[in-house]
Enzyme design. Structure first.
Site, short mmCIF file in Angstrom:
data_model
loop_
_atom_site.label_atom_id
_atom_site.label_comp_id
_atom_site.label_asym_id
_atom_site.label_seq_id
_atom_site.Cartn_x
_atom_site.Cartn_y
_atom_site.Cartn_z
N ASP A 60 0.85 -1.19 0.00
CA ASP A 60 0.00 0.00 0.00
C ASP A 60 0.89 1.24 0.00
O ASP A 60 1.91 1.28 0.72
CB ASP A 60 -0.87 0.04 1.26
CG ASP A 60 -2.29 -0.45 1.00
OD1 ASP A 60 -2.55 -0.88 -0.14
OD2 ASP A 60 -3.11 -0.40 1.92
N ILE A 61 0.53 2.25 -0.77
CA ILE A 61 1.24 3.53 -0.70
C ILE A 61 0.82 4.23 0.59
O ILE A 61 -0.36 4.38 0.88
CB ILE A 61 0.90 4.41 -1.91
CG1 ILE A 61 1.34 3.72 -3.21
CG2 ILE A 61 1.56 5.78 -1.79
CD1 ILE A 61 0.96 4.48 -4.46
N GLU A 75 -4.81 2.47 -3.97
CA GLU A 75 -3.36 2.54 -3.86
C GLU A 75 -2.75 1.21 -3.41
O GLU A 75 -1.61 1.16 -2.94
CB GLU A 75 -2.96 3.64 -2.86
CG GLU A 75 -3.38 3.40 -1.42
CD GLU A 75 -4.77 3.93 -1.09
OE1 GLU A 75 -5.02 4.19 0.09
OE2 GLU A 75 -5.60 4.10 -2.02
#
Length: 375
Positions: free
Chosen positions: A248-249, A292
């Protein structure tokens, strides 16, 4: 074949289509050669006195019929195999044409077959017509088959010009007509095949679009849902490792807030490009799972190897960030990594949940870190 078994490569598909058409169109043809010779023999002036030629002819055409039926295109998947089958099957077709051409010539030449000569001639016309309309996919071979069917009988008629000239001229004109029609049918067959190839290409493009994330050009969730279970099944079957990295960003909402949604999209695209530079093996499957969240499927990769790649990606992103509109954007990611284990993962879903749990632990523990899934 089912739709799933239809080959997708243009050259292979063209050969597969020709093999399938040839198989269907030749299946019952051999039976009519047997029947035509049987009628020619039985309705001759004295069938009993022609026992040797009658039985021999029936035997030859029955053997050729059996050879056609037994020569099935089962299990062919490469262009070389398909072409080999076509060459051999056309050999049977041409051999049958040669044998019938000789049988027709015998019926025209021998006085013993005077009463059934017309049967053999009509059968020749029928076989030549069928060849023109059913086997136009290979024009050169079809022309050769027409010659083998027609020319022996025409030659005998030419030698007996005084009595046979009317039939000879009529059959010659009809042969010319068949040659013209064969050319037209060949062009129509090729045009139909070209259309099928275009439709196949469009179908492949649509399939690719349905499996590709339009923003990042990575595989999408649909691709993951189709690919993941098959890779797990293959890992179990082959006894090879399969690793999964989920990421995940971190604080992506902040990117959207500061740079707008266009900036957020550019960030996602740049993140995907960075993934390609690290996870660059042909077997690696890079995917955007939504928002994301990203994932990488690593066939034939141990947990230690997957850990090294994932950690290298995390450190490189933390150090270099991403370039966004000519400016450096500081960015980090949280990652979970795991390797499929038959003793801990009952199926693909269990494996995914185990790695997904590692990703959430990385986020709970402060983000910008890599966590291995529990065993």
């Amino acid at each position: 074949m089912t739709d799933a078994e239809v080959p997708r490569q243009p050259n292979t598909f063209a050969l597969w289509r020709e093999v399938d058409d040839t198989r269907i169109r030749t299946r019952l043809g051999g039976f009519f050669y047997v029947l035509a010779w049987l009628l020619t023999w039985v309705f001759s002036a004295a069938p009993g006195s022609l026992m040797v030629s009658g039985v021999l002819g029936c035997t030859v055409f029955v053997v050729l019929l059996a050879a056609r039926l037994l020569h099935r295109p089962d299990g062919l998947d490469s262009p070389e195999q398909l072409q080999c089958w076509l060459d051999r099957h056309w050999g049977l077709i041409l051999l049958t044409s040669l044998c019938w051409g000789q049988a027709h010539a015998l019926a025209v030449y021998s006085d013993a077959y005077n009463d059934s000569e017309m049967i053999a001639t009509l059968a020749t016309v029928a076989f030549a017509t069928a060849m023109t309309f059913n086997f136009a996919m290979r024009r050169g071979r079809a022309l050769l088959a027409l010659a083998l069917l027609y020319l022996p009988g025409l030659t005998v008629m030419a030698l007996n010009w005084q009595q046979k000239h009317a039939m000879l001229i009529t059959l010659t004109f009809y042969l010319g007509y068949l040659i013209l029609v064969l050319g037209r049918n060949h062009r129509e067959y090729r045009a139909t095949l070209d259309l099928e190839l275009k439709l196949l290409e469009q179908q492949s493009q649509l399939d690719l679009l349905s499996r590709t994330d339009s923003l990042t050009q990575l595989g999408n969730r649909y691709q993951f849902n189709n690919l993941f279970p098959s890779l797990v099944a293959n890992a179990v079957r082959q006894g090879e490792p399969l690793s999964l990295v989920l990421m995940d960003i971190d604080f992506f909402k902040k990117v959207n807030d500061e740079h707008g949604h266009a900036g957020g999209d550019a960030c996602l695209s740049a993140f995907a490009e960075r993934m390609r530079k690290v996870f660059r093996r042909d077997a690696d499957a890079l995917l955007r799972l939504g928002g994301e969240e990203f994932g990488v499927l690593l066939p034939g990769t141990t947990l230690a190897q997957a850990w090294d790649l994932a950690e290298h990606f995390r450190q490189e992103l933390e150090t270099e960030g991403l370039m966004l509109a000519g400016q450096r954007l500081e960015l980090t990611t949280s990652l979970g990594v795991g390797c499929f284990s038959s003793s801990h993962d009952g199926d693909a879903d269990a494996f995914f949940k185990r790695v997904d749990g590692a990703l959430y632990r990385a986020k709970r523990e402060g983000r910008n870190r890599l966590v291995a899934a529990d065993h």
